[in-house]
Design a protein around this motif. Structure first.
Motif, PDB file in Angstrom:
ATOM      1  N   SER A  39       0.857  -1.176   0.000  1.00  5.79           N
ATOM      2  CA  SER A  39       0.000   0.000   0.000  1.00  5.79           C
ATOM      3  C   SER A  39       0.896   1.229   0.000  1.00  5.79           C
ATOM      4  O   SER A  39       1.813   1.331   0.816  1.00  5.79           O
ATOM      5  N   VAL A  40       0.644   2.166  -0.926  1.00  3.73           N
ATOM      6  CA  VAL A  40       1.388   3.421  -0.972  1.00  3.73           C
ATOM      7  C   VAL A  40       0.384   4.557  -0.807  1.00  3.73           C
ATOM      8  O   VAL A  40      -0.569   4.659  -1.574  1.00  3.73           O
ATOM      9  N   ASP A  41       0.599   5.382   0.202  1.00  3.06           N
ATOM     10  CA  ASP A  41      -0.330   6.467   0.515  1.00  3.06           C
ATOM     11  C   ASP A  41       0.443   7.777   0.608  1.00  3.06           C
ATOM     12  O   ASP A  41       1.215   7.983   1.542  1.00  3.06           O
ATOM     13  N   LEU A  42       0.271   8.640  -0.381  1.00  3.35           N
ATOM     14  CA  LEU A  42       0.932   9.944  -0.405  1.00  3.35           C
ATOM     15  C   LEU A  42      -0.057  10.981   0.121  1.00  3.35           C
ATOM     16  O   LEU A  42      -1.116  11.174  -0.456  1.00  3.35           O
ATOM     17  N   GLN A  49      -5.847   4.599   5.753  1.00  2.09           N
ATOM     18  CA  GLN A  49      -5.942   3.677   4.612  1.00  2.09           C
ATOM     19  C   GLN A  49      -4.857   2.610   4.673  1.00  2.09           C
ATOM     20  O   GLN A  49      -5.103   1.448   4.350  1.00  2.09           O
ATOM     21  N   ALA A  50      -3.665   2.981   5.099  1.00  2.00           N
ATOM     22  CA  ALA A  50      -2.598   1.992   5.240  1.00  2.00           C
ATOM     23  C   ALA A  50      -2.962   0.972   6.318  1.00  2.00           C
ATOM     24  O   ALA A  50      -2.773  -0.234   6.127  1.00  2.00           O
ATOM     25  N   LEU A  51      -3.492   1.448   7.435  1.00  2.00           N
ATOM     26  CA  LEU A  51      -3.915   0.523   8.493  1.00  2.00           C
ATOM     27  C   LEU A  51      -5.027  -0.386   8.009  1.00  2.00           C
ATOM     28  O   LEU A  51      -5.044  -1.585   8.315  1.00  2.00           O
ATOM     29  N   ASN A  52      -5.965   0.164   7.232  1.00  2.00           N
ATOM     30  CA  ASN A  52      -7.024  -0.674   6.649  1.00  2.00           C
ATOM     31  C   ASN A  52      -6.419  -1.765   5.769  1.00  2.00           C
ATOM     32  O   ASN A  52      -6.844  -2.922   5.814  1.00  2.00           O
ATOM     33  N   ALA A  53      -5.428  -1.401   4.951  1.00  2.00           N
ATOM     34  CA  ALA A  53      -4.789  -2.381   4.075  1.00  2.00           C
ATOM     35  C   ALA A  53      -4.106  -3.483   4.884  1.00  2.00           C
ATOM     36  O   ALA A  53      -4.206  -4.664   4.546  1.00  2.00           O
ATOM     37  N   ILE A  54      -3.442  -3.097   5.963  1.00  2.00           N
ATOM     38  CA  ILE A  54      -2.755  -4.082   6.802  1.00  2.00           C
ATOM     39  C   ILE A  54      -3.761  -5.028   7.441  1.00  2.00           C
ATOM     40  O   ILE A  54      -3.592  -6.253   7.428  1.00  2.00           O
ATOM     41  N   TYR A  55      -4.845  -4.478   7.993  1.00  2.00           N
ATOM     42  CA  TYR A  55      -5.868  -5.324   8.607  1.00  2.00           C
ATOM     43  C   TYR A  55      -6.572  -6.205   7.583  1.00  2.00           C
ATOM     44  O   TYR A  55      -6.816  -7.389   7.826  1.00  2.00           O
ATOM     45  N   LEU A  56      -6.900  -5.657   6.422  1.00  2.00           N
ATOM     46  CA  LEU A  56      -7.533  -6.466   5.377  1.00  2.00           C
ATOM     47  C   LEU A  56      -6.586  -7.561   4.900  1.00  2.00           C
ATOM     48  O   LEU A  56      -7.018  -8.672   4.582  1.00  2.00           O
ATOM     49  N   GLY A  57      -5.297  -7.258   4.863  1.00  2.00           N
ATOM     50  CA  GLY A  57      -4.317  -8.286   4.518  1.00  2.00           C
ATOM     51  C   GLY A  57      -4.371  -9.445   5.492  1.00  2.00           C
ATOM     52  O   GLY A  57      -4.345 -10.606   5.091  1.00  2.00           O
ATOM     53  N   ARG A  58      -4.490  -9.134   6.760  1.00  2.00           N
ATOM     54  CA  ARG A  58      -4.596 -10.202   7.767  1.00  2.00           C
ATOM     55  C   ARG A  58      -5.841 -11.054   7.535  1.00  2.00           C
ATOM     56  O   ARG A  58      -5.798 -12.280   7.664  1.00  2.00           O
ATOM     57  N   LEU A  59      -6.952 -10.402   7.177  1.00  2.00           N
ATOM     58  CA  LEU A  59      -8.191 -11.146   6.924  1.00  2.00           C
ATOM     59  C   LEU A  59      -8.086 -12.055   5.710  1.00  2.00           C
ATOM     60  O   LEU A  59      -8.724 -13.104   5.652  1.00  2.00           O
ATOM     61  N   HIS A  60      -7.270 -11.641   4.718  1.00  2.00           N
ATOM     62  CA  HIS A  60      -7.137 -12.400   3.469  1.00  2.00           C
ATOM     63  C   HIS A  60      -5.857 -13.235   3.437  1.00  2.00           C
ATOM     64  O   HIS A  60      -5.478 -13.725   2.382  1.00  2.00           O
ATOM     65  N   ALA A  61      -5.190 -13.395   4.569  1.00  2.00           N
ATOM     66  CA  ALA A  61      -3.938 -14.145   4.661  1.00  2.00           C
ATOM     67  C   ALA A  61      -2.903 -13.608   3.681  1.00  2.00           C
ATOM     68  O   ALA A  61      -2.232 -14.353   2.970  1.00  2.00           O
ATOM     69  N   VAL A  62      -2.800 -12.282   3.628  1.00  2.00           N
ATOM     70  CA  VAL A  62      -1.851 -11.595   2.758  1.00  2.00           C
ATOM     71  C   VAL A  62      -0.946 -10.741   3.643  1.00  2.00           C
ATOM     72  O   VAL A  62      -1.421 -10.042   4.535  1.00  2.00           O
ATOM     73  N   ARG A  63       0.357 -10.802   3.397  1.00  5.11           N
ATOM     74  CA  ARG A  63       1.289  -9.959   4.149  1.00  5.11           C
ATOM     75  C   ARG A  63       1.275  -8.578   3.501  1.00  5.11           C
ATOM     76  O   ARG A  63       1.776  -8.386   2.398  1.00  5.11           O
ATOM     77  N   ALA A  64       0.675  -7.614   4.180  1.00  9.06           N
ATOM     78  CA  ALA A  64       0.548  -6.257   3.657  1.00  9.06           C
ATOM     79  C   ALA A  64       1.614  -5.369   4.285  1.00  9.06           C
ATOM     80  O   ALA A  64       1.823  -5.397   5.489  1.00  9.06           O
ATOM     81  N   ARG A  65       2.257  -4.592   3.445  1.00 11.55           N
ATOM     82  CA  ARG A  65       3.229  -3.605   3.891  1.00 11.55           C
ATOM     83  C   ARG A  65       2.784  -2.250   3.373  1.00 11.55           C
ATOM     84  O   ARG A  65       2.095  -2.164   2.354  1.00 11.55           O
ATOM     85  N   SER A  66       3.190  -1.188   4.058  1.00 10.54           N
ATOM     86  CA  SER A  66       2.760   0.144   3.636  1.00 10.54           C
ATOM     87  C   SER A  66       3.927   1.112   3.532  1.00 10.54           C
ATOM     88  O   SER A  66       4.918   0.996   4.258  1.00 10.54           O
ATOM     89  N   ILE A  67       3.769   2.035   2.589  1.00 13.80           N
ATOM     90  CA  ILE A  67       4.621   3.215   2.490  1.00 13.80           C
ATOM     91  C   ILE A  67       3.669   4.389   2.648  1.00 13.80           C
ATOM     92  O   ILE A  67       2.767   4.569   1.831  1.00 13.80           O
ATOM     93  N   SER A  68       3.828   5.148   3.717  1.00 16.02           N
ATOM     94  CA  SER A  68       2.930   6.263   4.011  1.00 16.02           C
ATOM     95  C   SER A  68       3.738   7.538   4.169  1.00 16.02           C
ATOM     96  O   SER A  68       4.677   7.591   4.964  1.00 16.02           O
ATOM     97  N   VAL A  69       3.363   8.559   3.394  1.00 18.18           N
ATOM     98  CA  VAL A  69       4.075   9.835   3.401  1.00 18.18           C
ATOM     99  C   VAL A  69       3.115  10.924   3.877  1.00 18.18           C
ATOM    100  O   VAL A  69       2.010  11.058   3.334  1.00 18.18           O
TER     101      VAL A  69
END
Length: 105
Positions: A39-42, A49-69
């Motif tokens: 997830s990239v959030d400028l 939104q980055a936190l949502n992506a991380i949590y949704l990744g957990r729900l979908h068994a996906v390792r989510a990483r974020s770049i937030s600026v």
């Protein structure tokens, strides 16, 4: 201007649904075969939104990483705190205190 009281909820729901939809597409995999999502959030503000992506990744068994600026100092501090309050190690993600622009300065 009058806004419907559920307008913000609808906006957040749409963004979360958009992230979940993106996770359904074929994703990169790491050496162990685990699915990866970036997830990239400028202009990240508080990092919602980055936190949502991380949590949704957990729900979908996906390792989510974020770049937030985020440029605004207080918002950046709130974002760092939000990660910690959510039990997410900010060190596993890239949080950048900077402005994004097409010009220097």
């Amino acid at each position: 201007t009058v806004r419907h009281p559920l307008a913000k909820v609808a906006e957040d729901s749409f963004e979360a649904a958009s992230i979940a939809s993106a996770m359904q597409r074929p994703l990169e995999r790491d050496e162990s075969g685990e699915s990866l999502f970036l997830s990239v959030d400028l202009g990240a503000a508080f990092g919602l939104q980055a936190l949502n992506a991380i949590y949704l990744g957990r729900l979908h068994a996906v390792r989510a990483r974020s770049i937030s600026v985020e440029a605004q100092r207080d918002h950046f501090a709130y974002m760092q705190d939000a990660y910690m309050q959510a039990g997410i190690d900010p060190g596993e993600h890239v949080l950048v205190h900077a402005a994004v622009s097409d010009t220097e300065g």
